[in-house]
Design a protein around this motif. Structure first.
Motif, PDB file in Angstrom:
ATOM      1  N   TYR A  56       6.559  -4.712   1.076  1.00  5.06           N
ATOM      2  CA  TYR A  56       7.182  -4.058  -0.078  1.00  5.06           C
ATOM      3  C   TYR A  56       7.744  -2.694   0.295  1.00  5.06           C
ATOM      4  N   PHE A  80       9.667  -7.673 -11.635  1.00  3.76           N
ATOM      5  CA  PHE A  80       9.192  -9.017 -11.296  1.00  3.76           C
ATOM      6  C   PHE A  80       7.852  -8.975 -10.564  1.00  3.76           C
ATOM      7  N   VAL A  81       7.673  -7.965  -9.694  1.00  2.88           N
ATOM      8  CA  VAL A  81       6.402  -7.892  -8.963  1.00  2.88           C
ATOM      9  C   VAL A  81       5.251  -7.605  -9.926  1.00  2.88           C
ATOM     10  N   ILE A  99      16.334  -0.912   0.427  1.00  2.26           N
ATOM     11  CA  ILE A  99      17.225  -0.749  -0.726  1.00  2.26           C
ATOM     12  C   ILE A  99      17.942   0.593  -0.642  1.00  2.26           C
ATOM     13  N   VAL A 130      14.162  -3.049 -11.012  1.00  2.00           N
ATOM     14  CA  VAL A 130      14.315  -4.473 -11.295  1.00  2.00           C
ATOM     15  C   VAL A 130      13.318  -5.276 -10.452  1.00  2.00           C
ATOM     16  N   LEU A 131      13.222  -4.889  -9.182  1.00  5.07           N
ATOM     17  CA  LEU A 131      12.275  -5.558  -8.293  1.00  5.07           C
ATOM     18  C   LEU A 131      10.843  -5.361  -8.793  1.00  5.07           C
ATOM     19  N   TYR A 142      17.645  -0.571  -8.803  1.00  9.00           N
ATOM     20  CA  TYR A 142      17.331  -1.800  -8.074  1.00  9.00           C
ATOM     21  C   TYR A 142      15.831  -1.903  -7.815  1.00  9.00           C
ATOM     22  N   VAL A 193      10.937  -3.051   2.113  1.00  8.54           N
ATOM     23  CA  VAL A 193      12.038  -3.431   1.224  1.00  8.54           C
ATOM     24  C   VAL A 193      12.524  -2.232   0.407  1.00  8.54           C
ATOM     25  N   LEU A 221      16.756  -4.847 -17.371  1.00  9.99           N
ATOM     26  CA  LEU A 221      15.426  -4.950 -16.764  1.00  9.99           C
ATOM     27  C   LEU A 221      14.966  -3.592 -16.245  1.00  9.99           C
TER      28      LEU A 221
END
Lengths: 597, 137
Positions: free
Chosen positions: A64, A235-236, A71, A231-232, A228, A67, A99
């Motif tokens: 994570y 979901f996590v 980004i 948004v990620l 961004y 990532v 989101l």
């Protein structure tokens, strides 16, 4: 500007002075072993909460972090103008900004705090979502967004500059900038406490590591990076909360088992939204239906959702007016259901640890979700949950930093200090002030660990500022006559009235309100009324703003920005803002039905 | 505190983008605060903005991360010991979570494949449709 504004801080890491480790008692012992409890209160997060993490969980966490940085680097090439850096060039699609809008609010303090709220007050928590969020989000999308987005302002204070005058603008800009740093710091400190308890990292390591990652990705990619990542994170965090909720329900015999045991131990009102909220009747929340509807549902919630720039900024980065309007409306649907993912773990914890939050247990209300993580999740999903929690803390901080750098650069620096430079200068300055802002938050986090009471007062103080902001906006948008000077005086009067009510009338015991929550609702109403009255009075004695300067800022006028043609496909029925908005309101109202009788 | 410029904004219904071509560099900032000048400045910046053309598609990233996470957690589920399963109330939670995350990741990748971002000059937001239908459920 996340938790304290609409949530009177049930998650209060700064209120409990750390005491020595008290791992002598097992919190799982339902017989309630009476141990040597410290009168100053038990440890904030009990030592037994250390998670059995292994390499697998750290692998998930490590991926994570990679990532997150990725980004930042990947978004960097999209930053060419200051508009790219501060507002993503006003070009993002509605589902992304929507989101991000909900995720910017779904910080870890919100998640842990709302679970705590549920363990303490039960199903009353639903009010913070169904009446305390949805109507305001829909109002923002349907009524206010045409003025915000259509006038092309880049921040909430900039709207005040156009509608009122420099005094209102500067006051709101400075207060917002200070509040954003404070709350980013409080988020960072809360993260440090939780990480120390769950993973055993020293507090300073957590503060510096999280601060560094937020600094890196916002400095590189600006708002696009922040959005961004949000948004990620959305979901996590779902991937983390759903397994906890499912396993939690199984461990107490499903919803029926949960409901039965809590009704038995806490009374029937605990499992209802409105039970015991009649005026004059007593309930643990200390608020009746009128203060809930007006204080929480109207004033506090509208103040938070419609004027807090950390939220509104997400909608302003959408690619056209239709997408901007749909941003809070798309966010409303997940928001309606997220309450179950935080409330159920809180209720389950109240069943599994009946003494939670009392001196007989090491566990406090805030420990509800970490406790279930430590008891139920195997390695693997545990790593996802830890990652989700850390992501939520970082996103909560990043939302404040990314709105701080925008307000500081466009509203304070470019407007009053260094004016008229080329655009590239302000991009560079935005990056610099991001670094300064993160450093200041790290400083605030360390301060919060030593001067906890001062921090908590400051948080309350700033939270009262949102209330008059809402009055000034609503009157300014709907009453053409409201004069230039009335904005500034409305802000001052409303803030003062709310603070006087809270710190003098309530804290000194002059009026009797049973709880902090109830006092918060009443103070908000007082601030709203005072702000409105002062605005009207000042308007009667001062000059109105010339009508030609109000185009596109006041209800009934239009600006060129509003005339932009909708993009192809925006007229599809499922993209109609009115349908989305009213759908959300009706759905939230329907959700109340099973919990109202 | 009332040094606003009383330029008449809008009214004429003129295209806000046309303002960007007139006179000097409108992206340069001034100390103005009239509605019209702000509109011109922001419109000028919008035409130079690079985000729409250069920002990568977030669906690729969500898809990629969730596929990786899904595979890792699913493997942890397949190799789960009885102790792990007992801990999770008799449910192989790693397996179920892993498969769900894998499915979500694949959903985003398939969506990206089916509806790639259109060229920046023609920004139809057709891609919104799928997600919103999903959000609206």
């Amino acid at each position: 500007m996340q938790t304290p504004t609409h949530l009177p801080a049930p998650f209060t890491p700064h209120l409990t002075p750390p005491t020595g480790p008290t791992d002598a008692i097992s919190p799982m012992d339902p017989t309630g072993a009476i141990g040597p409890t410290d009168p100053a209160g038990p440890l904030h997060l009990a030592a037994e909460l250390r998670l059995p993490t292994n390499w697998l969980d750290y692998l998930i966490l490590g991926i994570y972090f990679v990532v997150v940085l990725g980004i930042g680097f990947a978004a960097r090439r999209s930053v060419k103008t200051s508009l790219d850096f501060f507002l993503s060039g006003r070009s993002l699609p509605a589902w992304v900004t929507g989101l991000a809008f909900v995720a910017a609010n779904l910080g870890a303090t919100e998640i842990l705090g709302m679970a705590a709220n549920s363990a303490q007050y039960g199903v009353y928590t639903t009010h913070w979502y169904w009446i305390g969020a949805i109507p305001a989000m829909v109002f923002l999308g349907l009524v206010m967004m045409p003025f915000y987005y259509g006038s092309k302002v880049r921040s909430v204070p900039e709207f005040l500059l156009l509608r009122f005058d420099k005094a209102a603008h500067l006051l709101s800009s400075i207060l917002f900038a200070c509040a954003a740093i404070l709350i980013a710091g409080v988020n960072l400190y809360a993260l440090a406490i939780v990480v120390e308890a769950l993973l055993g990292w020293p507090q300073w390591v957590a503060i510096v590591v999280a601060g560094f990652f937020v600094l890196a990705y916002i400095t590189l990619g600006g708002l696009s990076s922040a959005i961004y990542n949000e948004v990620l994170q959305f979901f996590v965090i779902l991937a983390a909360l759903i397994p906890i909720t499912v396993l939690g329900l199984r461990s107490v015999g499903g919803w029926d088992g949960l409901s039965d045991s809590l009704t038995k131990s806490h009374g029937a009102d605990f499992m209802t939204s409105w039970g015991g909220t009649g005026i004059g009747s007593d309930n643990p929340l200390g608020a009746n239906w009128l203060t809930i509807v007006l204080g929480l549902g109207f004033v506090l919630s509208f103040g938070y959702w419609t004027t807090n720039f950390a939220e509104v900024q997400r909608a302003l980065s959408a690619k056209n007016l239709s997408a901007a309007q749909r941003t809070p409306l798309i966010a409303a649907y997940p928001k309606i259901f997220i309450v179950f993912l935080v409330m159920i773990p809180g209720l389950v914890a109240a069943v599994l640890v009946p003494q939670i939050g009392t001196p007989e247990s090491d566990l406090q209300y805030n420990d509800a979700i970490p406790y279930l993580m430590s008891q139920l999740l195997p390695n693997g999903v545990l790593g996802i949950a830890v990652t989700g929690l850390l992501a939520a803390f970082m996103a909560g901080m990043a939302a404040n930093i990314s709105s701080f750098n925008t307000v500081f650069t466009t509203d304070i620096w470019a407007r009053y200090v260094v004016k008229g430079r080329e655009d590239g200068y302000y991009v560079g300055f935005g990056r610099l002030i991001t670094v300064v802002g993160v450093m200041a938050s790290i400083g605030t986090a360390f301060l919060a660990s030593s001067f906890s009471n001062i921090m908590s007062y400051l948080q309350t103080l700033f939270s009262f500022f949102n209330v008059p902001m809402f009055v000034v906006f609503i009157i300014g948008m709907f009453w053409k006559r409201a004069s230039m000077k009335s904005g500034f005086w409305g802000l001052i009067a409303g803030t003062t009235a709310a603070m006087v009510n809270y710190f003098v009338l309530y804290k000194q015991g002059i009026v009797g309100i049973p709880t902090d929550q109830g006092a918060n609702f009443v103070s908000a109403i007082a601030g709203f009324v005072a702000g409105a009255v002062v605005m009207v009075v000042v308007t009667l004695f001062t000059a109105p703003k010339p009508a030609e300067d109000l185009q596109g800022l006041v209800y009934g006028t239009t600006s060129p920005g509003m005339a932009e043609p909708p993009a192809a496909g925006d007229d599809a029925w499922y993209r109609k803002p009115a349908l989305l908005g009213w759908g959300a309101v009706i759905l939230a109202a329907l959700c109340y039905i099973p919990f109202s009788f | 505190m009332s040094d606003h410029h009383s330029a008449s904004p809008s009214g004429s219904g003129s295209d806000p983008h046309s303002g960007s071509s007139s006179g000097g560099d409108p992206a340069r900032r001034s100390a103005h605060y009239s509605d019209k000048e702000l509109q011109e400045e922001v419109s000028a910046l919008e035409t130079k903005s690079a985000t729409a053309a250069r920002l990568f598609d977030i669906r690729r990233l969500i898809g990629g991360l969730f596929v990786v996470y899904g595979v890792i957690v699913t493997i942890a589920g397949i190799t789960a010991s009885d102790a792990d399963i007992d801990r999770a109330e008799g449910l192989n939670i790693n397996l179920w979570t892993g498969l769900s995350m894998l499915a979500l990741g694949l959903f985003f990748l398939v969506w990206l494949k089916l509806r790639p971002i259109a060229p920046p000059l023609l920004p139809p937001d057709a891609t919104d449709a799928v997600q919103e239908r999903q959000q609206g459920d």
